[in-house]
Each structure stands twice: as C-alpha cells, then as structure tokens.
Design a protein around this motif. Sequence first.
Motif, PDB file in Angstrom:
ATOM      1  N   SER A 166      16.709  18.972   9.425  1.00  0.00           N
ATOM      2  CA  SER A 166      17.527  19.505  10.514  1.00  0.00           C
ATOM      3  C   SER A 166      17.357  21.001  10.701  1.00  0.00           C
ATOM      4  CB  SER A 166      19.011  19.191  10.255  1.00  0.00           C
ATOM      5  OG  SER A 166      19.426  19.745   9.016  1.00  0.00           O
ATOM      6  N   GLU A 167      16.820  21.684   9.678  1.00  0.00           N
ATOM      7  CA  GLU A 167      16.575  23.116   9.790  1.00  0.00           C
ATOM      8  C   GLU A 167      15.158  23.422  10.251  1.00  0.00           C
ATOM      9  OE1 GLU A 167      19.009  25.188   9.425  1.00  0.00           O
ATOM     10  OE2 GLU A 167      20.382  23.577   8.878  1.00  0.00           O
ATOM     11  N   GLY A 168      14.384  22.377  10.519  1.00  0.00           N
ATOM     12  CA  GLY A 168      13.014  22.573  10.986  1.00  0.00           C
ATOM     13  C   GLY A 168      11.999  22.736   9.870  1.00  0.00           C
ATOM     14  N   GLN A 169      12.428  22.591   8.603  1.00  0.00           N
ATOM     15  CA  GLN A 169      11.510  22.724   7.477  1.00  0.00           C
ATOM     16  C   GLN A 169      10.676  21.456   7.319  1.00  0.00           C
ATOM     17  OE1 GLN A 169      11.136  25.590   5.609  1.00  0.00           O
ATOM     18  NE2 GLN A 169      12.506  26.429   7.174  1.00  0.00           N
ATOM     19  N   ARG A 170       9.398  21.639   7.037  1.00  0.00           N
ATOM     20  CA  ARG A 170       8.482  20.495   6.899  1.00  0.00           C
ATOM     21  C   ARG A 170       8.489  19.987   5.461  1.00  0.00           C
ATOM     22  NH1 ARG A 170       3.059  18.940   6.161  1.00  0.00           N
ATOM     23  NH2 ARG A 170       2.202  17.669   7.868  1.00  0.00           N
ATOM     24  N   HIS A 171       8.535  18.670   5.307  1.00  0.00           N
ATOM     25  CA  HIS A 171       8.520  18.037   3.984  1.00  0.00           C
ATOM     26  C   HIS A 171       7.496  16.907   3.977  1.00  0.00           C
ATOM     27  CE1 HIS A 171      12.317  20.025   2.815  1.00  0.00           C
ATOM     28  NE2 HIS A 171      12.679  19.817   4.074  1.00  0.00           N
ATOM     29  N   MET A 199       0.841  -1.183   0.000  1.00  0.00           N
ATOM     30  CA  MET A 199       0.000   0.000   0.000  1.00  0.00           C
ATOM     31  C   MET A 199       0.882   1.240   0.000  1.00  0.00           C
ATOM     32  SD  MET A 199      -2.898   1.237   2.767  1.00  0.00           S
ATOM     33  CE  MET A 199      -4.003  -0.121   2.331  1.00  0.00           C
ATOM     34  N   ARG A 200       0.359   2.313  -0.601  1.00  0.00           N
ATOM     35  CA  ARG A 200       1.094   3.570  -0.645  1.00  0.00           C
ATOM     36  C   ARG A 200       0.778   4.399   0.597  1.00  0.00           C
ATOM     37  NH1 ARG A 200       5.536   4.401  -3.703  1.00  0.00           N
ATOM     38  NH2 ARG A 200       5.987   6.613  -3.888  1.00  0.00           N
ATOM     39  N   TYR A 201       1.815   4.989   1.210  1.00  0.00           N
ATOM     40  CA  TYR A 201       1.643   5.826   2.384  1.00  0.00           C
ATOM     41  C   TYR A 201       2.277   7.193   2.126  1.00  0.00           C
ATOM     42  CZ  TYR A 201       0.358   1.639   5.021  1.00  0.00           C
ATOM     43  OH  TYR A 201      -0.269   0.503   5.466  1.00  0.00           O
ATOM     44  N   THR A 202       1.643   8.218   2.631  1.00  0.00           N
ATOM     45  CA  THR A 202       2.204   9.566   2.599  1.00  0.00           C
ATOM     46  C   THR A 202       2.715   9.892   3.995  1.00  0.00           C
ATOM     47  OG1 THR A 202       0.661  10.277   0.879  1.00  0.00           O
ATOM     48  CG2 THR A 202       1.728  12.006   2.173  1.00  0.00           C
ATOM     49  N   TYR A 203       3.910  10.473   4.073  1.00  0.00           N
ATOM     50  CA  TYR A 203       4.473  10.806   5.375  1.00  0.00           C
ATOM     51  C   TYR A 203       5.003  12.241   5.367  1.00  0.00           C
ATOM     52  CZ  TYR A 203       9.053   9.838   3.232  1.00  0.00           C
ATOM     53  OH  TYR A 203      10.162   9.850   2.425  1.00  0.00           O
ATOM     54  N   ARG A 238      12.580  10.819  10.953  1.00  0.00           N
ATOM     55  CA  ARG A 238      11.597  10.665  12.020  1.00  0.00           C
ATOM     56  C   ARG A 238      10.284  11.289  11.556  1.00  0.00           C
ATOM     57  NH1 ARG A 238      14.622  12.168  17.716  1.00  0.00           N
ATOM     58  NH2 ARG A 238      16.229  10.560  17.652  1.00  0.00           N
ATOM     59  N   PRO A 239       9.363  10.495  11.023  1.00  0.00           N
ATOM     60  CA  PRO A 239       8.108  11.060  10.518  1.00  0.00           C
ATOM     61  C   PRO A 239       7.231  11.605  11.636  1.00  0.00           C
ATOM     62  CG  PRO A 239       7.986   8.670  10.544  1.00  0.00           C
ATOM     63  CD  PRO A 239       9.407   9.030  10.897  1.00  0.00           C
ATOM     64  N   ILE A 240       6.560  12.734  11.353  1.00  0.00           N
ATOM     65  CA  ILE A 240       5.632  13.280  12.331  1.00  0.00           C
ATOM     66  C   ILE A 240       4.227  12.767  12.071  1.00  0.00           C
ATOM     67  CG2 ILE A 240       6.987  15.342  12.823  1.00  0.00           C
ATOM     68  CD1 ILE A 240       5.371  16.876  10.829  1.00  0.00           C
ATOM     69  N   LYS A 241       3.998  12.193  10.886  1.00  0.00           N
ATOM     70  CA  LYS A 241       2.738  11.507  10.624  1.00  0.00           C
ATOM     71  C   LYS A 241       2.899  10.605   9.414  1.00  0.00           C
ATOM     72  CE  LYS A 241       0.409  14.881   7.627  1.00  0.00           C
ATOM     73  NZ  LYS A 241      -0.810  15.689   7.432  1.00  0.00           N
ATOM     74  N   VAL A 242       2.133   9.527   9.397  1.00  0.00           N
ATOM     75  CA  VAL A 242       2.095   8.603   8.266  1.00  0.00           C
ATOM     76  C   VAL A 242       0.627   8.302   7.973  1.00  0.00           C
ATOM     77  CG1 VAL A 242       2.639   6.280   7.453  1.00  0.00           C
ATOM     78  CG2 VAL A 242       4.337   7.552   8.767  1.00  0.00           C
ATOM     79  N   ILE A 243       0.212   8.551   6.731  1.00  0.00           N
ATOM     80  CA  ILE A 243      -1.187   8.372   6.356  1.00  0.00           C
ATOM     81  C   ILE A 243      -1.282   7.356   5.221  1.00  0.00           C
ATOM     82  CG2 ILE A 243      -3.296   9.510   5.581  1.00  0.00           C
ATOM     83  CD1 ILE A 243      -2.130  12.148   6.542  1.00  0.00           C
ATOM     84  N   LYS A 298      21.557  14.484  -4.978  1.00  0.00           N
ATOM     85  CA  LYS A 298      22.179  13.826  -3.819  1.00  0.00           C
ATOM     86  C   LYS A 298      22.231  14.780  -2.634  1.00  0.00           C
ATOM     87  CE  LYS A 298      25.193  10.676  -6.435  1.00  0.00           C
ATOM     88  NZ  LYS A 298      26.595  10.339  -6.756  1.00  0.00           N
ATOM     89  N   ASN A 299      22.616  16.020  -2.909  1.00  0.00           N
ATOM     90  CA  ASN A 299      22.721  16.997  -1.827  1.00  0.00           C
ATOM     91  C   ASN A 299      21.373  17.294  -1.200  1.00  0.00           C
ATOM     92  OD1 ASN A 299      25.487  17.326  -1.860  1.00  0.00           O
ATOM     93  ND2 ASN A 299      25.446  19.021  -3.312  1.00  0.00           N
ATOM     94  N   VAL A 300      20.312  17.300  -2.015  1.00  0.00           N
ATOM     95  CA  VAL A 300      18.975  17.523  -1.482  1.00  0.00           C
ATOM     96  C   VAL A 300      18.632  16.422  -0.480  1.00  0.00           C
ATOM     97  CG1 VAL A 300      16.507  17.500  -2.036  1.00  0.00           C
ATOM     98  CG2 VAL A 300      18.083  18.830  -3.434  1.00  0.00           C
ATOM     99  N   ARG A 301      18.914  15.173  -0.837  1.00  0.00           N
ATOM    100  CA  ARG A 301      18.615  14.050   0.053  1.00  0.00           C
ATOM    101  C   ARG A 301      19.475  14.106   1.306  1.00  0.00           C
ATOM    102  NH1 ARG A 301      18.870   8.537  -3.119  1.00  0.00           N
ATOM    103  NH2 ARG A 301      18.125   7.823  -1.080  1.00  0.00           N
ATOM    104  N   LEU A 302      20.748  14.469   1.144  1.00  0.00           N
ATOM    105  CA  LEU A 302      21.651  14.541   2.294  1.00  0.00           C
ATOM    106  C   LEU A 302      21.216  15.642   3.263  1.00  0.00           C
ATOM    107  CD1 LEU A 302      25.068  14.082   0.461  1.00  0.00           C
ATOM    108  CD2 LEU A 302      23.988  12.446   2.013  1.00  0.00           C
ATOM    109  N   ARG A 303      20.815  16.782   2.719  1.00  0.00           N
ATOM    110  CA  ARG A 303      20.379  17.889   3.585  1.00  0.00           C
ATOM    111  C   ARG A 303      19.133  17.512   4.368  1.00  0.00           C
ATOM    112  NH1 ARG A 303      21.439  21.100  -1.145  1.00  0.00           N
ATOM    113  NH2 ARG A 303      23.433  22.201  -0.953  1.00  0.00           N
ATOM    114  N   LYS A 304      18.219  16.785   3.738  1.00  0.00           N
ATOM    115  CA  LYS A 304      16.996  16.374   4.423  1.00  0.00           C
ATOM    116  C   LYS A 304      17.305  15.517   5.649  1.00  0.00           C
ATOM    117  CE  LYS A 304      13.738  16.401   0.527  1.00  0.00           C
ATOM    118  NZ  LYS A 304      12.861  15.556  -0.326  1.00  0.00           N
ATOM    119  N   LEU A 305      18.395  14.760   5.552  1.00  0.00           N
ATOM    120  CA  LEU A 305      18.778  13.868   6.650  1.00  0.00           C
ATOM    121  C   LEU A 305      19.764  14.517   7.612  1.00  0.00           C
ATOM    122  CD1 LEU A 305      19.225  10.593   4.552  1.00  0.00           C
ATOM    123  CD2 LEU A 305      17.262  11.250   5.953  1.00  0.00           C
TER     124      LEU A 305
END
Length: 250
Positions: free
Chosen positions: A10-15, A1-5, A37-42, A230-237
């Motif tokens: 690290s900068e506090g931006q929501r994705h 099943m597909r889930y949205t999370y 660390r997801p804040i919600k999974v739907i 790659k940098n986008v993914r690294l920054r998100k983590l």
Amino acid sequence: MRYTYAYRDSEGQRHEDSIEGASRDAVFATLRQQGIRPIKVIAADGSKENGASHTRHSFHRMIGVAATIFLCTVVVVTHSIIIGNIEYPGKIEKQAAPSGEMIAKAKPRKWLEHDKEFLYSSIFTHPSEAYLAHFAEPGFIPNAGIPQLTQAIREDFYDSLSEDILLVQGEDEKISALKHIVSGMKQDAEMSLGSGMTVDDFATRLIERQYMEAEHRNGILRSDESVEDKNVRLRKLGMRCIEQVMNEEQ
C-alpha cells in the motif's frame, strides 16, 4: 511448480516472494484471494511472466494510459452499460474539472486511521462514491455491516464515472487519502462496467473480496507467528496492525 511473484504494498514498495501452484492462473487466483495484486509471476523454468493473456494485459495498459490524460477524455467501450434494468450507451464522457481545482489521483486501498463512523455522504458528491468508500480499507467490515446497494446508488454509478473527485484545500489529510483510494476504485468500476458487468455484479465482487480479506486477516491474527511477523504480513496487504486492531476493540 514453484513460482516467483512481485507486488507492491500500500506504500508503493516492491516485494518479491515465491509460492507453489498448479499453474500461473492458479497462482494469480490464490494471490488475489490473499488481497495481493501481483505485477508479475514467473515459473521456476522462467517461462511467461504473466498468467493473464496478452489481450487482457494490453487492455489494462490502454486503460491506464487513458487514465493519465483524463481531464476531458472520452472512453469508448464496446458494450452498453447496464445499471439495474436501465441500459446506457457504451460511452462515458469525462467532464473537465473546474479550472484550478485539484483532482484526487487513484491510489491503492489501505488502512486509514480515521473515524469509521463519520458519514461518507458528507465527503463525496455522489452516493455511489460514498458506497465505494466502505470498501476502501482491505478486510474492514463495519459493525453495522456493509450498506445495501440501493436503486439510487445503482443509477448514480454512471453519472459519477463521468466526474473526477475533487480535493478541498486545507481538508484533513485522512479525508484526502480516502478520496484518492475511492478515485482508484472508480477506475476499477469503469473497467468492470465497460466490459459488460452490471453494477450489482461489481458490488457483489466488492463484498465477496471484503469478506475474503477479513477472513484472511483473521487467519493471520490466529496464527502462531510473532506479533512482528504478523504485522509485516498485515502491512503488506494494507491492513491494520495488531496494535491498531487492539485499540479499535477497546
């Protein structure tokens, strides 16, 4: 099943993003392995936002509220705390910070541009805080390896949880940032030890997470994606970008 999370970087931006998974619990486990660390999974059908149980969610929210009024708070847990072979009463009494002192607020782990060779013991009052500092950056493994958990560090954990980390006026911003991160890690330690986990169990979890994050980072670096992606993914983590990795390797 597909889930949205949804999650915050690290900068506090929501994705928000989506992922395939057998269940919400499986999705949570997969994301944690990726350092997210997801804040919600739907689920695709809109059912139940979070895979964690209501009891667990309520407990985490209770701890979060307690942390905001921690100047002289008494945190009571139902389990005793075990450090090595020593059993302590299941209560941590927070000591009030000296008047006028600034306290490091808990912040998420992220890459910090600082000298990885300086002595954490010269920055932190407690050896257990200096130990936690080695895990402040997601996926970073020191050239000398992760330091050993000594008996002195085990026994210091309990004492360090009763004290806040103080900021020093005029100190380097990178050191202040590191103190904020370690303060957040101490909150994680307090919850883990209060739930019955031993210091050794907690340290093992930190080490496993660090190597898992390092492997995930290496997977991103080895991928066929563009450097920008790659940098986008690294920054998100909260991890080092390509240029930062190359500069450290030179």
